[in-house]
Motif scaffolding. Sequence first.
Motif, PDB file in Angstrom:
ATOM      1  N   PRO A  78      36.418  20.157  -8.709  1.00  0.00           N
ATOM      2  CA  PRO A  78      36.675  18.779  -8.292  1.00  0.00           C
ATOM      3  C   PRO A  78      35.600  17.856  -8.853  1.00  0.00           C
ATOM      4  O   PRO A  78      34.431  18.241  -8.980  1.00  0.00           O
ATOM      5  CB  PRO A  78      36.621  18.852  -6.770  1.00  0.00           C
ATOM      6  N   LYS A  79      35.992  16.636  -9.153  1.00  0.00           N
ATOM      7  CA  LYS A  79      35.022  15.720  -9.771  1.00  0.00           C
ATOM      8  C   LYS A  79      34.220  14.948  -8.734  1.00  0.00           C
ATOM      9  O   LYS A  79      33.254  14.268  -9.065  1.00  0.00           O
ATOM     10  CB  LYS A  79      35.765  14.729 -10.677  1.00  0.00           C
ATOM     11  N   ASN A  80      34.641  14.987  -7.487  1.00  0.00           N
ATOM     12  CA  ASN A  80      33.942  14.174  -6.485  1.00  0.00           C
ATOM     13  C   ASN A  80      33.157  15.022  -5.489  1.00  0.00           C
ATOM     14  O   ASN A  80      32.658  14.520  -4.512  1.00  0.00           O
ATOM     15  CB  ASN A  80      34.946  13.283  -5.757  1.00  0.00           C
ATOM     16  N   ILE A  81      33.080  16.316  -5.708  1.00  0.00           N
ATOM     17  CA  ILE A  81      32.318  17.169  -4.786  1.00  0.00           C
ATOM     18  C   ILE A  81      31.374  18.036  -5.607  1.00  0.00           C
ATOM     19  O   ILE A  81      31.773  18.599  -6.626  1.00  0.00           O
ATOM     20  CB  ILE A  81      33.259  18.090  -3.973  1.00  0.00           C
ATOM     21  N   ILE A  82      30.119  18.098  -5.151  1.00  0.00           N
ATOM     22  CA  ILE A  82      29.179  19.022  -5.786  1.00  0.00           C
ATOM     23  C   ILE A  82      28.967  20.173  -4.817  1.00  0.00           C
ATOM     24  O   ILE A  82      28.583  19.959  -3.664  1.00  0.00           O
ATOM     25  CB  ILE A  82      27.850  18.317  -6.099  1.00  0.00           C
ATOM     26  N   THR A  83      29.218  21.349  -5.255  1.00  0.00           N
ATOM     27  CA  THR A  83      29.073  22.496  -4.362  1.00  0.00           C
ATOM     28  C   THR A  83      27.607  22.913  -4.284  1.00  0.00           C
ATOM     29  O   THR A  83      26.790  22.549  -5.138  1.00  0.00           O
ATOM     30  CB  THR A  83      29.893  23.691  -4.860  1.00  0.00           C
ATOM     31  N   ASP A  84      27.292  23.686  -3.256  1.00  0.00           N
ATOM     32  CA  ASP A  84      25.927  24.188  -3.124  1.00  0.00           C
ATOM     33  C   ASP A  84      25.518  24.998  -4.339  1.00  0.00           C
ATOM     34  O   ASP A  84      24.395  24.894  -4.826  1.00  0.00           O
ATOM     35  CB  ASP A  84      25.819  25.052  -1.853  1.00  0.00           C
ATOM     36  N   GLU A  85      26.466  25.825  -4.839  1.00  0.00           N
ATOM     37  CA  GLU A  85      26.129  26.653  -5.999  1.00  0.00           C
ATOM     38  C   GLU A  85      25.751  25.786  -7.192  1.00  0.00           C
ATOM     39  O   GLU A  85      24.822  26.105  -7.935  1.00  0.00           O
ATOM     40  CB  GLU A  85      27.318  27.559  -6.382  1.00  0.00           C
ATOM     41  N   GLN A  86      26.507  24.703  -7.368  1.00  0.00           N
ATOM     42  CA  GLN A  86      26.191  23.822  -8.500  1.00  0.00           C
ATOM     43  C   GLN A  86      24.856  23.124  -8.306  1.00  0.00           C
ATOM     44  O   GLN A  86      24.016  23.100  -9.204  1.00  0.00           O
ATOM     45  CB  GLN A  86      27.290  22.751  -8.652  1.00  0.00           C
ATOM     46  N   LEU A  87      24.679  22.581  -7.116  1.00  0.00           N
ATOM     47  CA  LEU A  87      23.464  21.810  -6.859  1.00  0.00           C
ATOM     48  C   LEU A  87      22.212  22.655  -7.043  1.00  0.00           C
ATOM     49  O   LEU A  87      21.296  22.290  -7.763  1.00  0.00           O
ATOM     50  CB  LEU A  87      23.516  21.229  -5.434  1.00  0.00           C
ATOM     51  N   TRP A  88      22.190  23.785  -6.394  1.00  0.00           N
ATOM     52  CA  TRP A  88      20.940  24.546  -6.333  1.00  0.00           C
ATOM     53  C   TRP A  88      20.693  25.381  -7.577  1.00  0.00           C
ATOM     54  O   TRP A  88      19.745  26.141  -7.635  1.00  0.00           O
ATOM     55  CB  TRP A  88      20.908  25.396  -5.066  1.00  0.00           C
ATOM     56  N   ASN A  89      21.582  25.258  -8.587  1.00  0.00           N
ATOM     57  CA  ASN A  89      21.311  25.932  -9.844  1.00  0.00           C
ATOM     58  C   ASN A  89      21.097  24.935 -10.977  1.00  0.00           C
ATOM     59  O   ASN A  89      21.012  25.325 -12.137  1.00  0.00           O
ATOM     60  CB  ASN A  89      22.460  26.881 -10.187  1.00  0.00           C
ATOM     61  N   ASP A  90      21.030  23.667 -10.631  1.00  0.00           N
ATOM     62  CA  ASP A  90      20.872  22.657 -11.669  1.00  0.00           C
ATOM     63  C   ASP A  90      19.595  21.853 -11.402  1.00  0.00           C
ATOM     64  O   ASP A  90      19.536  21.045 -10.474  1.00  0.00           O
ATOM     65  CB  ASP A  90      22.095  21.721 -11.632  1.00  0.00           C
ATOM     66  N   PRO A  91      18.555  22.072 -12.189  1.00  0.00           N
ATOM     67  CA  PRO A  91      17.282  21.393 -11.924  1.00  0.00           C
ATOM     68  C   PRO A  91      17.411  19.866 -11.896  1.00  0.00           C
ATOM     69  O   PRO A  91      16.694  19.191 -11.150  1.00  0.00           O
ATOM     70  CB  PRO A  91      16.386  21.828 -13.083  1.00  0.00           C
ATOM     71  N   VAL A  92      18.340  19.321 -12.688  1.00  0.00           N
ATOM     72  CA  VAL A  92      18.475  17.863 -12.706  1.00  0.00           C
ATOM     73  C   VAL A  92      18.989  17.361 -11.363  1.00  0.00           C
ATOM     74  O   VAL A  92      18.490  16.386 -10.800  1.00  0.00           O
ATOM     75  CB  VAL A  92      19.419  17.430 -13.847  1.00  0.00           C
ATOM     76  N   LEU A  93      19.965  18.085 -10.824  1.00  0.00           N
ATOM     77  CA  LEU A  93      20.505  17.682  -9.518  1.00  0.00           C
ATOM     78  C   LEU A  93      19.458  17.857  -8.421  1.00  0.00           C
ATOM     79  O   LEU A  93      19.328  17.025  -7.525  1.00  0.00           O
ATOM     80  CB  LEU A  93      21.754  18.494  -9.188  1.00  0.00           C
TER      81      LEU A  93
END
Lengths: 611, 226
Positions: free
Chosen positions: A28-43
């Motif tokens: 989805p383009k409007n939701i950031i999942t925990d997996e995405q967030l916590w594996n992306d240093p920029v986020l």
Amino acid sequence: MRHLFILSVIISFFLTACNNDDWLERDPKNIITDEQLWNDPVLIKSLLANYYDRLPALHGVFNTGGMTDIDDAMWSGHFDGNWHNDFQYGDDYGRYWDYGLIRDINLALDNIDEYSIELDEEQKTLFRGELRFIRAFVYFELVKRMGGVPLVTEQLIYDYSGDPTPLQVPRAKEHEVYDFIYTELEEIKADLAPNNSSQTRANTFTTLALESRAMLYAASLAKYNNRMASPITLPGGEVGIPADKAGDYYQKSLQASQTIINSGNYGLYDENPDKGANFYEMLINKGNREIIFAKDYELSLKTHRFTYDNIPRSLTEDNEGSSVLTPSLNLVESFDYLDGSNGTLNYQDGNGAYIPYENISDIFENKDARLYGTVIYPGTNFKSTPVSIQAGVAIWENDNYVFRAAPNLGNQYDDGNLWTGFDGPKDNAQFVSNTGFYVRKFVSEAAGASTRGVAAQNWWPWFRLGEIYLNAAEAAFETGQQAEATAYINTIRERAGFPANSISNLTMEMIRNERRTELAFEDHRYFDLKRWRIAHEIWNGSDDSEDAVVYGLFPYRIVRPGHEDNNKYIFHKMRPTRFRRPRFFRFANYYSSIDPNVLNNNPKLVRNPFH
Amino acid sequence: MMKKNIVRLMLAFGFVPLAMSCDYDNFDEPAAILEGSVVYEGQPVGVRTNGPQLELWQGGYALEKNIPVYIDQDGSYSVSLFDGEYKMVVKEGGPWVPQLNDTIVINVNGGTTFDVPVTPYFTINNESFQVSDNSVTANFTIAKIVETAGIESVNIYFGTAVLTDQNRNEHVANVAPGDITEGQQTTVNVDIPEDLRDAGFLFVRIGVRATQANEFYYTQVQKIDL
């Protein structure tokens, strides 16, 4: 028949189209999942930016109104804001209870452990360290305002059992919170070394700076609270630190300060031979080596309106605002003369007669250069433009001077010279100084900085080396290391234009005055007076007190044709009409009251003394 | 005629619901009054106006919030309450010993009078003022009530308005604590400041502050003619 064939071909298209799994399983383009967030240093960094932005301050971070309440100044802005000059510190003054932020941090710490698999260990350690630094900072803000607070270091999750008692954490002892801050900072200080080149993210030296400040607070509370006739304590120790802990805390503070000073990473800003301008630039020029940790602003992203609020009236580029915070005469007088003598201004001689001065700025001559860097006083420049501060004319009548102010700012008097300046001061008026002074510290000279459309982008220093020197001096002095303490204070004073070794017999009074002048309007005064337990004596609510009442100093041009004093200047000390009520700090204000809703939700919390 | 009827109809539709809707959504206002004074040995204790407070609590409900009780400068107070049982707490922050644990139970039923006993650190008795030649001679006796208390300061306040205390006054004369012998009469002579001499009358009172307290114990305000 042919129709049937065409139809079947069309249907078959629909059947095959469903085959592509990738196309259906899109993120989805409007939701950031925990997996995405916590594996992306920029986020993660952008999340941290949010937490850094939420670092608390009582009246810091360009809070003009707050500064007029508790620093040495009064409110000269809109009449609607005159309650700043007519208020008492309520029982809830300074109340702070942000367990929402604590929970966010605890949650983030858990999530790094749970979800971050693609980050390397070094990155994870760094992020964890930054989160724990912010948490320690928040706990320091909590303990200095509320006393011992519940120490919550992990998420509190309700299990729907009908019994909420596991969520009800009692208050820790006051010293336990300080100890918690110290151990946390000690544990993370090495982890944060990769950030050491940054001035806006937590690093090793930021943790040491917080240690230096927090341990000094704990130490002075241990010492001075117990010297009161009846110390402010609670039976459970939630308020009140045992006196025997003072020495240890002073030692820890001193050690942290010395590590920063001796590291060579930072230096007292000393670039401009004009010491006054140098002190002003130190806080305005970003990136200099004095600043240890700052909250940064950027024109395209995030600005503040401190310059819009406080620029002298005639220099504002906006059509409203200006001149809100105006420093008191008492603050101006607290800056010593460069020869070391007491800073009281000589506007009257021993017989009470006014002393005439050739130039309007002469009375401020040879003052501590930090006065220029902090306050705009008559006869000085701002934005390379002379300010026009003159209250009116003093006319010699019947062997006495009669003061007359012009009906409008900037009017000329009958003799063709200036009557009242474009910057006032004017008593009982709004958006013009009511004390005769304006604030220079933190007010930006950049083009457009005083407009609401552009606003200012100078940064807010959370910690700077100047404070660390003062912390070191105080801790050294309190532990009997007179020589070191004197050396630290003299270094700070040399930067302010004093000759080398200007103080030889250091006293606690001098250290306190040094903090008052060096750190004015930097969110220190209120907490300093509290931890020394003298706030109730300084702000005693009495009309006779020089400290509790804000006074002004109005310059007048002498009109006395034919006399040698004609067109010279005299100065009149006055009490601004708008300053209604002397500052009054009660014992109850040493610790703010806890919100009754919080008490209702958690019966294990005890109330603060006097509340 | 038609028009008049429509107007009447509209008025009726407008006002009838207004009159009816008041029935359900309002509580009765508290009808009972609790009043009294803060007293020591039957004598009211003078305080600073807008200064020390008492606190009322009512049990039996899930959520609690204190009812602050403000004390007049002559020591009297009054609160509007509902009938019921209340607990009164003598908070810290007055010129007296706080009483936080042994709360005072008060049953409020209609008009109720209750004098709250407190233990001030010091009291001032037998105060009198004589005016002569632009100066005021004050006689008073300071008595120590709490054994551990020490005198922090003793002041004589002059005001042009009846609200006169440490924070509101026209002139303060400080009496050195060394000049005071507890339990014995102290006599102090104070010059009236020049700007007050033509006032015609002044309000005066004496205050004493213990080292433990940050509020003064005050005598009742007296009006003196100049």
